[in-house]
Design a protein around this motif. Sequence first.
Motif, PDB file in Angstrom:
ATOM      1  N   LYS A   8     -50.999  19.481  51.639  1.00 30.49           N
ATOM      2  CA  LYS A   8     -51.019  18.029  51.454  1.00 30.49           C
ATOM      3  C   LYS A   8     -49.948  17.649  50.442  1.00 30.49           C
ATOM      4  O   LYS A   8     -49.879  18.241  49.363  1.00 30.49           O
ATOM      5  CB  LYS A   8     -52.407  17.580  50.973  1.00 30.49           C
ATOM      6  CG  LYS A   8     -53.528  17.893  51.963  1.00 30.49           C
ATOM      7  CD  LYS A   8     -54.878  17.536  51.369  1.00 30.49           C
ATOM      8  CE  LYS A   8     -55.990  17.646  52.416  1.00 30.49           C
ATOM      9  NZ  LYS A   8     -56.181  19.030  52.881  1.00 30.49           N
ATOM     10  N   GLY A  36     -48.755  11.710  52.212  1.00 31.33           N
ATOM     11  CA  GLY A  36     -48.976  10.397  51.639  1.00 31.33           C
ATOM     12  C   GLY A  36     -47.621   9.871  51.221  1.00 31.33           C
ATOM     13  O   GLY A  36     -46.704  10.653  50.935  1.00 31.33           O
ATOM     14  N   ASP A  58     -51.727   7.886  56.611  1.00 28.53           N
ATOM     15  CA  ASP A  58     -52.835   7.021  56.213  1.00 28.53           C
ATOM     16  C   ASP A  58     -52.817   6.699  54.721  1.00 28.53           C
ATOM     17  O   ASP A  58     -53.154   5.595  54.307  1.00 28.53           O
ATOM     18  CB  ASP A  58     -54.179   7.668  56.568  1.00 28.53           C
ATOM     19  CG  ASP A  58     -54.432   7.663  58.060  1.00 28.53           C
ATOM     20  OD1 ASP A  58     -53.943   6.735  58.739  1.00 28.53           O
ATOM     21  OD2 ASP A  58     -55.108   8.586  58.549  1.00 28.53           O
ATOM     22  N   LEU A  59     -52.463   7.677  53.914  1.00 27.83           N
ATOM     23  CA  LEU A  59     -52.451   7.465  52.471  1.00 27.83           C
ATOM     24  C   LEU A  59     -51.113   6.814  52.113  1.00 27.83           C
ATOM     25  O   LEU A  59     -50.092   7.476  52.001  1.00 27.83           O
ATOM     26  CB  LEU A  59     -52.622   8.791  51.726  1.00 27.83           C
ATOM     27  CG  LEU A  59     -53.158   8.707  50.294  1.00 27.83           C
ATOM     28  CD1 LEU A  59     -53.570  10.077  49.790  1.00 27.83           C
ATOM     29  CD2 LEU A  59     -52.175   8.059  49.339  1.00 27.83           C
ATOM     30  N   ARG A  60     -51.133   5.511  51.964  1.00 24.30           N
ATOM     31  CA  ARG A  60     -49.918   4.750  51.699  1.00 24.30           C
ATOM     32  C   ARG A  60     -50.226   3.655  50.691  1.00 24.30           C
ATOM     33  O   ARG A  60     -51.232   2.966  50.802  1.00 24.30           O
ATOM     34  CB  ARG A  60     -49.359   4.142  52.989  1.00 24.30           C
ATOM     35  CG  ARG A  60     -50.373   3.316  53.746  1.00 24.30           C
ATOM     36  CD  ARG A  60     -49.777   2.664  54.979  1.00 24.30           C
ATOM     37  NE  ARG A  60     -49.647   3.579  56.096  1.00 24.30           N
ATOM     38  CZ  ARG A  60     -49.176   3.233  57.289  1.00 24.30           C
ATOM     39  NH1 ARG A  60     -48.789   1.966  57.504  1.00 24.30           N
ATOM     40  NH2 ARG A  60     -49.080   4.098  58.272  1.00 24.30           N
ATOM     41  N   ASP A  76     -54.792   8.794  41.648  1.00 22.56           N
ATOM     42  CA  ASP A  76     -56.241   8.642  41.779  1.00 22.56           C
ATOM     43  C   ASP A  76     -56.639   8.627  43.251  1.00 22.56           C
ATOM     44  O   ASP A  76     -57.651   9.222  43.639  1.00 22.56           O
ATOM     45  CB  ASP A  76     -56.704   7.341  41.115  1.00 22.56           C
ATOM     46  CG  ASP A  76     -56.714   7.426  39.592  1.00 22.56           C
ATOM     47  OD1 ASP A  76     -56.643   8.552  39.059  1.00 22.56           O
ATOM     48  OD2 ASP A  76     -56.778   6.364  38.947  1.00 22.56           O
ATOM     49  N   ALA A  77     -55.827   7.946  44.071  1.00 23.09           N
ATOM     50  CA  ALA A  77     -56.108   7.888  45.508  1.00 23.09           C
ATOM     51  C   ALA A  77     -55.991   9.268  46.143  1.00 23.09           C
ATOM     52  O   ALA A  77     -56.794   9.639  47.012  1.00 23.09           O
ATOM     53  CB  ALA A  77     -55.154   6.911  46.189  1.00 23.09           C
ATOM     54  N   VAL A  78     -54.992  10.044  45.709  1.00 24.65           N
ATOM     55  CA  VAL A  78     -54.840  11.412  46.217  1.00 24.65           C
ATOM     56  C   VAL A  78     -56.076  12.239  45.857  1.00 24.65           C
ATOM     57  O   VAL A  78     -56.617  12.967  46.690  1.00 24.65           O
ATOM     58  CB  VAL A  78     -53.569  12.072  45.630  1.00 24.65           C
ATOM     59  CG1 VAL A  78     -53.536  13.568  45.956  1.00 24.65           C
ATOM     60  CG2 VAL A  78     -52.315  11.399  46.181  1.00 24.65           C
ATOM     61  N   GLN A  80     -59.108  11.202  45.208  1.00 21.14           N
ATOM     62  CA  GLN A  80     -60.297  10.736  45.926  1.00 21.14           C
ATOM     63  C   GLN A  80     -60.245  11.104  47.406  1.00 21.14           C
ATOM     64  O   GLN A  80     -61.265  11.475  48.003  1.00 21.14           O
ATOM     65  CB  GLN A  80     -60.445   9.229  45.757  1.00 21.14           C
ATOM     66  CG  GLN A  80     -60.776   8.805  44.330  1.00 21.14           C
ATOM     67  CD  GLN A  80     -60.696   7.310  44.130  1.00 21.14           C
ATOM     68  OE1 GLN A  80     -60.630   6.537  45.091  1.00 21.14           O
ATOM     69  NE2 GLN A  80     -60.690   6.869  42.874  1.00 21.14           N
ATOM     70  N   ARG A  81     -59.054  10.990  48.001  1.00 19.36           N
ATOM     71  CA  ARG A  81     -58.920  11.232  49.443  1.00 19.36           C
ATOM     72  C   ARG A  81     -58.855  12.720  49.765  1.00 19.36           C
ATOM     73  O   ARG A  81     -59.496  13.182  50.722  1.00 19.36           O
ATOM     74  CB  ARG A  81     -57.656  10.533  49.945  1.00 19.36           C
ATOM     75  CG  ARG A  81     -57.421  10.640  51.459  1.00 19.36           C
ATOM     76  CD  ARG A  81     -58.280   9.662  52.228  1.00 19.36           C
ATOM     77  NE  ARG A  81     -57.932   8.286  51.887  1.00 19.36           N
ATOM     78  CZ  ARG A  81     -56.965   7.582  52.479  1.00 19.36           C
ATOM     79  NH1 ARG A  81     -56.244   8.123  53.456  1.00 19.36           N
ATOM     80  NH2 ARG A  81     -56.738   6.331  52.121  1.00 19.36           N
ATOM     81  N   TRP A  82     -58.059  13.455  48.983  1.00 22.27           N
ATOM     82  CA  TRP A  82     -57.788  14.851  49.329  1.00 22.27           C
ATOM     83  C   TRP A  82     -58.416  15.860  48.368  1.00 22.27           C
ATOM     84  O   TRP A  82     -58.676  16.984  48.748  1.00 22.27           O
ATOM     85  CB  TRP A  82     -56.287  15.107  49.374  1.00 22.27           C
ATOM     86  CG  TRP A  82     -55.557  14.368  50.453  1.00 22.27           C
ATOM     87  CD1 TRP A  82     -56.069  13.840  51.593  1.00 22.27           C
ATOM     88  CD2 TRP A  82     -54.152  14.088  50.485  1.00 22.27           C
ATOM     89  NE1 TRP A  82     -55.088  13.255  52.344  1.00 22.27           N
ATOM     90  CE2 TRP A  82     -53.881  13.388  51.692  1.00 22.27           C
ATOM     91  CE3 TRP A  82     -53.089  14.358  49.629  1.00 22.27           C
ATOM     92  CZ2 TRP A  82     -52.613  12.964  52.039  1.00 22.27           C
ATOM     93  CZ3 TRP A  82     -51.811  13.936  49.972  1.00 22.27           C
ATOM     94  CH2 TRP A  82     -51.581  13.238  51.177  1.00 22.27           C
TER      95      TRP A  82
END
Length: 254
Positions: A8, A36, A58-60, A76-78, A80-82
Amino acid sequence: MCTLEGKKGLILGIANEQSIAWPCAQAMQAAGALLGATWQTEKSRTYVEPLLDALGVDLRMPLDVSDDAQLEAVFDAVAQRWGRLDFLIHSIAYAPKDDLHGKVLDSSREGFALAMDISCHSFIRAARLAAPLMSQGGSLVAMSYLGSERVVPNYGLMGPVKAALESAVRYLAAELGPVGIRVNAISPGAIETRAASGINHFDALVTDYAERSPMVGALTANDVAPLCVFLASDGARAMTGATLYVDGGYNIVT
């Protein structure tokens, strides 16, 4: 050894289809990576989102690297998502036009500081946020240029800034190596991108590369992409702290 299956990664710096980061993203996805990506402004979003749609990213998110809150939000999004990150490609540079087109001697304090912050220190900040997500090791890659070590006509202020970036790569490699994180820089040759068009007489530099490089011919961003894939792969597991040229050998003849 160059497969990125199961990895990832985050690509910072896609501004449009001419960006060096764009074919790198394409090649990394083709090698099996889950990606991402970010865009800088709402204006650039109109160019970047169709590209991300084409890859099914999707992660954008928006990211102005001078805004710490936005940078933290991306990582933070990375998380939470991955839950982890395997590689980061940083392809971001900027200098105010007046400072870029003038002499280094005449560069303003504000312009120099801004160029250093966006082009160099943002990589350090991104590395700091990426490191906790690379508990199993990872790869950080920054984009540099030959003007970091040699005087390239009209490159001006960005020369010292890229020199600082390459030095930062070495220090980060030393600091992060013990936890399995590799840090390298890629130094592409003169490639026609929207960002490079801001450099005075850049077309002449492109011509000079094509004519005087040992491997004669114009370079494209597609020439950089395979190295990005390799550096993110397990094949480069013992490589860190290096600046690697993708310039047809131009660096050995100037």
